[in-house]
Design a protein around this motif. Structure first.
Motif, PDB file in Angstrom:
ATOM      1  N   PRO A  21       0.805  -1.225   0.000  1.00 43.06           N
ATOM      2  CA  PRO A  21       0.000   0.000   0.000  1.00 43.06           C
ATOM      3  C   PRO A  21       0.838   1.276   0.000  1.00 43.06           C
ATOM      4  O   PRO A  21       0.486   2.247  -0.677  1.00 43.06           O
ATOM      5  CB  PRO A  21      -0.825  -0.103   1.294  1.00 43.06           C
ATOM      6  CG  PRO A  21      -0.874  -1.548   1.600  1.00 43.06           C
ATOM      7  CD  PRO A  21       0.414  -2.112   1.105  1.00 43.06           C
ATOM      8  N   GLU A  22       1.938   1.272   0.722  1.00 44.34           N
ATOM      9  CA  GLU A  22       2.814   2.434   0.738  1.00 44.34           C
ATOM     10  C   GLU A  22       3.451   2.664  -0.634  1.00 44.34           C
ATOM     11  O   GLU A  22       3.579   3.803  -1.082  1.00 44.34           O
ATOM     12  CB  GLU A  22       3.908   2.262   1.788  1.00 44.34           C
ATOM     13  CG  GLU A  22       3.399   2.214   3.203  1.00 44.34           C
ATOM     14  CD  GLU A  22       4.495   1.872   4.194  1.00 44.34           C
ATOM     15  OE1 GLU A  22       5.647   2.297   3.972  1.00 44.34           O
ATOM     16  OE2 GLU A  22       4.188   1.190   5.175  1.00 44.34           O
ATOM     17  N   ILE A  23       3.837   1.588  -1.290  1.00 44.22           N
ATOM     18  CA  ILE A  23       4.455   1.693  -2.607  1.00 44.22           C
ATOM     19  C   ILE A  23       3.449   2.232  -3.618  1.00 44.22           C
ATOM     20  O   ILE A  23       3.756   3.129  -4.400  1.00 44.22           O
ATOM     21  CB  ILE A  23       5.012   0.319  -3.049  1.00 44.22           C
ATOM     22  CG1 ILE A  23       6.175  -0.090  -2.141  1.00 44.22           C
ATOM     23  CG2 ILE A  23       5.439   0.343  -4.503  1.00 44.22           C
ATOM     24  CD1 ILE A  23       6.629  -1.510  -2.304  1.00 44.22           C
ATOM     25  N   VAL A  24       2.223   1.715  -3.580  1.00 40.00           N
ATOM     26  CA  VAL A  24       1.186   2.176  -4.503  1.00 40.00           C
ATOM     27  C   VAL A  24       0.849   3.644  -4.241  1.00 40.00           C
ATOM     28  O   VAL A  24       0.679   4.429  -5.172  1.00 40.00           O
ATOM     29  CB  VAL A  24      -0.062   1.274  -4.407  1.00 40.00           C
ATOM     30  CG1 VAL A  24      -1.235   1.879  -5.134  1.00 40.00           C
ATOM     31  CG2 VAL A  24       0.247  -0.106  -4.949  1.00 40.00           C
ATOM     32  N   THR A  25       0.767   4.022  -2.973  1.00 41.16           N
ATOM     33  CA  THR A  25       0.491   5.425  -2.634  1.00 41.16           C
ATOM     34  C   THR A  25       1.589   6.336  -3.154  1.00 41.16           C
ATOM     35  O   THR A  25       1.317   7.412  -3.686  1.00 41.16           O
ATOM     36  CB  THR A  25       0.356   5.590  -1.106  1.00 41.16           C
ATOM     37  OG1 THR A  25      -0.701   4.757  -0.646  1.00 41.16           O
ATOM     38  CG2 THR A  25       0.078   7.025  -0.732  1.00 41.16           C
ATOM     39  N   TYR A  26       2.817   5.896  -3.024  1.00 43.77           N
ATOM     40  CA  TYR A  26       3.938   6.686  -3.523  1.00 43.77           C
ATOM     41  C   TYR A  26       3.831   6.894  -5.034  1.00 43.77           C
ATOM     42  O   TYR A  26       3.959   8.016  -5.529  1.00 43.77           O
ATOM     43  CB  TYR A  26       5.261   6.006  -3.177  1.00 43.77           C
ATOM     44  CG  TYR A  26       6.452   6.733  -3.739  1.00 43.77           C
ATOM     45  CD1 TYR A  26       6.929   7.886  -3.139  1.00 43.77           C
ATOM     46  CD2 TYR A  26       7.078   6.279  -4.886  1.00 43.77           C
ATOM     47  CE1 TYR A  26       8.012   8.573  -3.666  1.00 43.77           C
ATOM     48  CE2 TYR A  26       8.156   6.948  -5.421  1.00 43.77           C
ATOM     49  CZ  TYR A  26       8.622   8.093  -4.810  1.00 43.77           C
ATOM     50  OH  TYR A  26       9.687   8.764  -5.340  1.00 43.77           O
ATOM     51  N   PHE A  27       3.598   5.805  -5.776  1.00 42.66           N
ATOM     52  CA  PHE A  27       3.505   5.918  -7.224  1.00 42.66           C
ATOM     53  C   PHE A  27       2.275   6.724  -7.645  1.00 42.66           C
ATOM     54  O   PHE A  27       2.312   7.451  -8.629  1.00 42.66           O
ATOM     55  CB  PHE A  27       3.499   4.550  -7.887  1.00 42.66           C
ATOM     56  CG  PHE A  27       4.852   3.900  -7.883  1.00 42.66           C
ATOM     57  CD1 PHE A  27       5.940   4.540  -8.448  1.00 42.66           C
ATOM     58  CD2 PHE A  27       5.043   2.659  -7.320  1.00 42.66           C
ATOM     59  CE1 PHE A  27       7.189   3.960  -8.454  1.00 42.66           C
ATOM     60  CE2 PHE A  27       6.283   2.066  -7.315  1.00 42.66           C
ATOM     61  CZ  PHE A  27       7.363   2.711  -7.879  1.00 42.66           C
ATOM     62  N   ARG A  28       1.186   6.609  -6.910  1.00 43.35           N
ATOM     63  CA  ARG A  28      -0.010   7.396  -7.208  1.00 43.35           C
ATOM     64  C   ARG A  28       0.291   8.882  -7.088  1.00 43.35           C
ATOM     65  O   ARG A  28      -0.077   9.681  -7.939  1.00 43.35           O
ATOM     66  CB  ARG A  28      -1.144   7.007  -6.257  1.00 43.35           C
ATOM     67  CG  ARG A  28      -2.410   7.830  -6.456  1.00 43.35           C
ATOM     68  CD  ARG A  28      -3.469   7.464  -5.450  1.00 43.35           C
ATOM     69  NE  ARG A  28      -3.083   7.688  -4.069  1.00 43.35           N
ATOM     70  CZ  ARG A  28      -3.114   8.870  -3.450  1.00 43.35           C
ATOM     71  NH1 ARG A  28      -3.471   9.952  -4.098  1.00 43.35           N
ATOM     72  NH2 ARG A  28      -2.772   8.986  -2.177  1.00 43.35           N
ATOM     73  N   ARG A  29       0.982   9.251  -6.029  1.00 46.91           N
ATOM     74  CA  ARG A  29       1.351  10.656  -5.830  1.00 46.91           C
ATOM     75  C   ARG A  29       2.336  11.136  -6.887  1.00 46.91           C
ATOM     76  O   ARG A  29       2.267  12.273  -7.342  1.00 46.91           O
ATOM     77  CB  ARG A  29       1.922  10.847  -4.438  1.00 46.91           C
ATOM     78  CG  ARG A  29       0.869  10.720  -3.370  1.00 46.91           C
ATOM     79  CD  ARG A  29       1.447  10.892  -2.002  1.00 46.91           C
ATOM     80  NE  ARG A  29       0.423  10.722  -0.983  1.00 46.91           N
ATOM     81  CZ  ARG A  29       0.672  10.476   0.273  1.00 46.91           C
ATOM     82  NH1 ARG A  29       1.921  10.372   0.702  1.00 46.91           N
ATOM     83  NH2 ARG A  29      -0.309  10.321   1.133  1.00 46.91           N
ATOM     84  N   GLU A  30       3.275  10.275  -7.274  1.00 40.80           N
ATOM     85  CA  GLU A  30       4.243  10.642  -8.300  1.00 40.80           C
ATOM     86  C   GLU A  30       3.566  10.909  -9.641  1.00 40.80           C
ATOM     87  O   GLU A  30       3.975  11.791 -10.383  1.00 40.80           O
ATOM     88  CB  GLU A  30       5.294   9.537  -8.477  1.00 40.80           C
ATOM     89  CG  GLU A  30       6.337   9.519  -7.399  1.00 40.80           C
ATOM     90  CD  GLU A  30       7.249  10.730  -7.444  1.00 40.80           C
ATOM     91  OE1 GLU A  30       7.728  11.086  -8.538  1.00 40.80           O
ATOM     92  OE2 GLU A  30       7.461  11.337  -6.387  1.00 40.80           O
ATOM     93  N   LYS A  31       2.531  10.125  -9.943  1.00 43.65           N
ATOM     94  CA  LYS A  31       1.817  10.305 -11.205  1.00 43.65           C
ATOM     95  C   LYS A  31       0.762  11.403 -11.121  1.00 43.65           C
ATOM     96  O   LYS A  31       0.155  11.753 -12.120  1.00 43.65           O
ATOM     97  CB  LYS A  31       1.152   8.993 -11.618  1.00 43.65           C
ATOM     98  CG  LYS A  31       2.135   7.936 -12.070  1.00 43.65           C
ATOM     99  CD  LYS A  31       1.407   6.705 -12.498  1.00 43.65           C
ATOM    100  CE  LYS A  31       1.406   6.634 -13.998  1.00 43.65           C
ATOM    101  NZ  LYS A  31       0.718   5.451 -14.510  1.00 43.65           N
ATOM    102  N   GLY A  32       0.506  11.918  -9.908  1.00 46.42           N
ATOM    103  CA  GLY A  32      -0.474  12.984  -9.744  1.00 46.42           C
ATOM    104  C   GLY A  32      -1.913  12.512  -9.821  1.00 46.42           C
ATOM    105  O   GLY A  32      -2.793  13.253 -10.247  1.00 46.42           O
ATOM    106  N   ILE A  33      -2.168  11.283  -9.401  1.00 45.28           N
ATOM    107  CA  ILE A  33      -3.519  10.724  -9.435  1.00 45.28           C
ATOM    108  C   ILE A  33      -4.145  10.915  -8.063  1.00 45.28           C
ATOM    109  O   ILE A  33      -3.579  10.507  -7.055  1.00 45.28           O
ATOM    110  CB  ILE A  33      -3.470   9.221  -9.795  1.00 45.28           C
ATOM    111  CG1 ILE A  33      -2.782   9.013 -11.135  1.00 45.28           C
ATOM    112  CG2 ILE A  33      -4.871   8.633  -9.801  1.00 45.28           C
ATOM    113  CD1 ILE A  33      -2.467   7.566 -11.438  1.00 45.28           C
TER     114      ILE A  33
END
Length: 146
Positions: A37-49
């Motif tokens: 979940p932390e990894i997905v949250t990080y990538f979500r924020r990086e992509k601006g979603i």
């Protein structure tokens, strides 16, 4: 006195760093399963979603047992609105789809792997998991870097 010696000996034992018969890749997989979940949250924020707009796609790895993929999905489904699972073994995840609807009100859509890549806006491919785990490393308590 004997009690304290045993206590010191017990605490002084070193734990085995590696278990026999477990490869480094398998150890990495289990290490990062809980961090998904932390990894997905990080990538979500990086992509601006935005969290409400995220449509996550989890692509299954048939070489792994279905319970491992189901465990990753259970970690992720708490914070999602739409969740796609790209797999060719739909029968193994039927119970998971029912649990997602009953527990979280989440629609878990099972798709064939061929159709799953274009379905969502964030894709987590478990087939390539071990090859990319070393890219993400913890810098401090809540900071991940690529």
């Amino acid at each position: 006195m004997i009690f304290f010696r045993r206590l010191i000996r017990w605490f002084g034992k070193k734990k085995r760093v590696s278990e026999p018969g477990v490869s480094e890749e398998a150890r990495n997989f289990f290490l990062y399963m809980g961090k998904t979940p932390e990894i997905v949250t990080y990538f979500r924020r990086e992509k601006g979603i935005a969290g409400k707009d995220m449509e996550l796609v989890l692509i299954d790895d048939e070489d792994r047992p279905a319970w491992q993929i189901a465990q990753i999905a259970e970690y992720l489904m708490k914070d999602l609105n739409i969740f796609y699972l790209g797999t060719d073994r739909e029968d193994a995840f039927e119970e998971l789809t029912e649990e997602a609807m009953e527990e979280y009100g989440l629609i878990l859509v099972l798709l064939p792997k061929k159709e799953s890549a274009g379905s969502g806006n964030l894709v987590l491919d478990v087939r390539e998991w071990e090859k990319h785990l070393d890219i993400i490393s913890a810098v401090s308590y809540n900071t991940l870097t690529i």
